[in-house]
Design an enzyme around this catalytic site. Structure first.
Site, PDB file in Angstrom:
ATOM      1  N   GLU A 349       0.890  -1.179   0.000  1.00  0.00           N
ATOM      2  CA  GLU A 349       0.000   0.000   0.000  1.00  0.00           C
ATOM      3  C   GLU A 349       0.924   1.223   0.000  1.00  0.00           C
ATOM      4  O   GLU A 349       0.995   1.972   0.968  1.00  0.00           O
ATOM      5  CB  GLU A 349      -0.902  -0.007   1.244  1.00  0.00           C
ATOM      6  CG  GLU A 349      -1.966   1.087   1.237  1.00  0.00           C
ATOM      7  CD  GLU A 349      -2.777   1.138   2.538  1.00  0.00           C
ATOM      8  OE1 GLU A 349      -2.457   0.389   3.489  1.00  0.00           O
ATOM      9  OE2 GLU A 349      -3.727   1.933   2.613  1.00  0.00           O
ATOM     10  N   HIS A 374      -4.611  -4.581  -0.461  1.00  0.00           N
ATOM     11  CA  HIS A 374      -4.207  -3.523  -1.399  1.00  0.00           C
ATOM     12  C   HIS A 374      -3.353  -4.054  -2.556  1.00  0.00           C
ATOM     13  O   HIS A 374      -3.772  -4.029  -3.690  1.00  0.00           O
ATOM     14  CB  HIS A 374      -3.492  -2.351  -0.702  1.00  0.00           C
ATOM     15  CG  HIS A 374      -4.385  -1.598   0.213  1.00  0.00           C
ATOM     16  ND1 HIS A 374      -5.349  -0.746  -0.249  1.00  0.00           N
ATOM     17  CD2 HIS A 374      -4.486  -1.606   1.568  1.00  0.00           C
ATOM     18  CE1 HIS A 374      -5.999  -0.233   0.794  1.00  0.00           C
ATOM     19  NE2 HIS A 374      -5.500  -0.740   1.902  1.00  0.00           N
TER      20      HIS A 374
HETATM   21 ZN   LIG Z   1      -6.795  -1.907   5.239  1.00  0.00          ZN
END
Ligand SMILES: [Zn+2]
Ligand SMILES: *[C@@H]1O[C@H](CO)[C@@H](O)[C@H](O)[C@H]1NC(C)=O
Ligand SMILES: *[C@@H]1O[C@H](CO)[C@@H](O)[C@H](O)[C@H]1NC(C)=O
Ligand SMILES: *[C@@H]1O[C@H](CO)[C@@H](O)[C@H](O)[C@H]1NC(C)=O
Ligand SMILES: *[C@@H]1O[C@H](CO)[C@@H](O)[C@H](O)[C@H]1NC(C)=O
Ligand SMILES: *[C@@H]1O[C@H](CO)[C@@H](O)[C@H](O)[C@H]1NC(C)=O
Length: 503
Positions: A349, A374
């Site tokens: 992320e 992510h």
């Molecule tokens: Zn999260």
């Protein structure tokens, strides 16, 4: 004379050749296009006749929403911040269709930020709630008498503060700002990831303090389930830390109490909504903590796994990846339980290519993560991308989260476009919908489908994404089969609904 004939013959041959070449060219072109459409997520799904009718309706709306902007890109909503067009989304027919779509499961959401700020404000009308306002900070705590905890201004009953203001609507609107990042005021949107996370952490902190009171936690969770259910989500895998909940009489519960609450509330909810499938819990720890703390939490997690095998799904680490410790730092603890416990790690992320955070992806995969939270940076790692595909590790994509937390501004550049095109195992989720005022899932689906996926991506992609949410869940094979059967039944109703109401 001869030469004219020869020239004519040559010309005819050549024209035939060109015609044949163009024909071949077109065949090859169509074949390549078709090949790519087949590779993308949903490309193998065959639609029924009825679904095709619904698909044509859906695609007319979708293409209309896209096509006018190629001439006028400055009005294109999806290249702007989500907050600029959030409140307009409901005008979109594509959105209205998506809103009605049965969505299966939400696999990446954090418990404290599931509920909308509106509902949170309503919960602040409970008795015994004290508030400590300091500048733009707010702490909330339930207590019979004035709380004996630090406050650099003073603790006041929220009811008193509210009652002493001239305009209660305005007061509640202000209060709401402490529960969400959503704002129409552009000066509230920070440009860099760390500033946005700082604001985000502040919101988290206020909410977590507020809902640490056991009865409120129960109501909070029940209402969150209701909001998800109303967005056509039948099953949720909730990521949650294990805070100590408290009672008004001073009792402080142990770390296993919150999972008990989740279990109890979800059962109650299911009783009242029999088509709701249920929840599972992914226990989380903040990545700022240390290995010793991790051993402690993993012990509790093991205990939960024994006591609630149907509830417990696995373990994850949370908090801003860039500023927290990388997975490598926790290797001693994680390697020890690898195989005993399922991991659902956040990974990649980040926009920082080649840094320690970016390498979390590597460790998540090597440690056998079941899914990746992510996976935003995954597109830059060809070997990892191949492993994710071959091991069928789902990527949990949370588009709006990535906008609000500064990974992407024009969503057409979101790596999800590539993951969809490559037919990667993708699931869509919403991370913290309450924190940005998003629908539990519909907004994320809408933006992914219209703003990110190909103009040609259609109902088949939506259907595959919904099926993926069940396929990559932590449910056992039997439960998945039952869930998919139920989903397809709902899906048929949805298809008829499109044909009846959107033609
Ligand atoms: Zn999260
Ligand atoms: C795009 O944004 C404008 C306002 O900026 C709004 O009027 C329009 O309805 C939006 N379109 C969609 C599909 O959200
Ligand atoms: C609100 O304040 C008024 C006086 O300003 C008082 O009469 C009333 O009882 C208060 N209400 C509550 C709920 O505290
Ligand atoms: C109270 O505040 C709201 C929101 O700011 C505003 O719309 C409303 O007009 C105000 N009411 C009065 C009586 O001032
Ligand atoms: C937007 O926020 C800034 C900074 O907090 C403030 O000065 C300004 O008055 C706000 N604008 C509006 C329209 O509320
Ligand atoms: C404190 O309150 C809780 C919840 O109402 C109750 O279950 C518990 O027995 C109480 N404990 C004491 C010591 O009164």
């Amino acid at each position: 004379m001869y030469s004219i004939v020869i020239q004519y013959v040559l010309f005819m041959l050549c024209a035939q050749n060109i015609a044949r070449n163009i024909q071949n060219y077109n065949i090859e072109r169509a074949k390549l296009l078709e090949e790519e459409l087949t590779i993308q997520v949903g490309g193998n799904i065959k639609l029924s006749d009825e679904e095709n009718v619904a698909n044509d309706i859906l695609m007319q709306y979708k293409q209309r929403e896209l096509d006018e902007f190629i001439q006028n890109p400055k009005y294109f909503n999806f290249s702007r911040h989500y907050f600029t067009y959030k409140d307009d989304i409901e005008k979109s027919e594509v959105y209205q269709i998506i809103k009605r779509m049965p969505k299966g499961a939400a696999l990446h959401v954090h418990s404290s930020l599931m509920l909308s700020a509106e509902r949170l404000v309503a919960l602040t009308y409970e008795d015994h709630l004290y508030a400590c306002f300091v500048d733009d900070d707010l702490k909330l705590h339930f207590s019979v008498t004035v709380p004996q905890r630090p406050c650099s201004s003073k603790w006041q009953l929220l009811a008193d503060v509210r009652n002493s203001t001239e305009n209660i609507t305005a007061f509640d609107q202000n209060l709401k700002k402490h529960f969400t990042l959503y704002s129409r005021n552009e000066s509230d949107w920070k440009n860099d990831i760390n500033s946005n996370w700082k604001r985000f952490n502040k919101v988290c902190h206020t909410i977590k303090g507020f809902i640490a009171y056991r009865p409120i936690r129960e109501r909070f969770f029940y209402e969150a389930l209701k909001e998800f259910y109303n967005d056509k989500i039948m099953y949720i895998e909730v990521r949650s830390s294990l805070p100590n909940l408290y009672e008004l009489n001073g009792t402080v519960h142990d770390l296993t109490h919150m999972p008990r609450i989740y279990n109890k509330v979800a059962k109650q909810f299911k009783k009242e909504h029999p088509d709701f499938i249920g929840i599972k819990l992914i226990v989380t720890m903040h990545r700022a903590k240390n290995v010793a703390k991790m051993f402690e939490i993993i012990e509790v997690a093991k205990q939960l796994n024994t006591e609630f095998p149907d509830l417990f799904a696995g373990f994850d680490l949370v908090g801003q990846e860039d500023l927290g410790k990388p997975l490598m730092d926790f290797l001693p603890a994680l390697a020890e339980v690898e195989g005993e416990m399922n991991f659902y790690f956040h990974g990649g992320e980040t926009n920082w290519y080649g840094m320690a955070t970016d390498e979390n992806l590597l460790d998540a995969i090597l440690l056998g993560t079941k899914r990746i939270g992510h996976g935003y940076a995954l597109i830059k790692h060809p070997s990892l991308l191949a492993l994710v595909k071959s091991r069928d590790i789902a990527i949990e994509v949370n588009v709006i989260s990535n906008i609000v937390l500064s990974l992407v501004s024009d969503v057409r550049n979101h790596p999800l476009a590539s993951y969809l095109a490559l037919g990667m195992p993708v699931v869509l989720s919403s991370d913290d919908p309450g924190a940005w005022g998003a629908d539990p899932l519909s907004h994320d689906f809408y933006i992914a489908f219209v703003g990110i996926a190909s103009r040609r991506a259609d109902l088949r992609m939506l259907k595959q994404l919904v099926i993926n949410s069940i396929k990559y869940s932590a449910l056992n094979a039997d439960d998945k089969t039952k869930f998919i059967t139920e989903l397809l039944r709902e899906w048929d109703i949805f298809i008829k609904d499109i044909i009846t109401n959107f033609k």
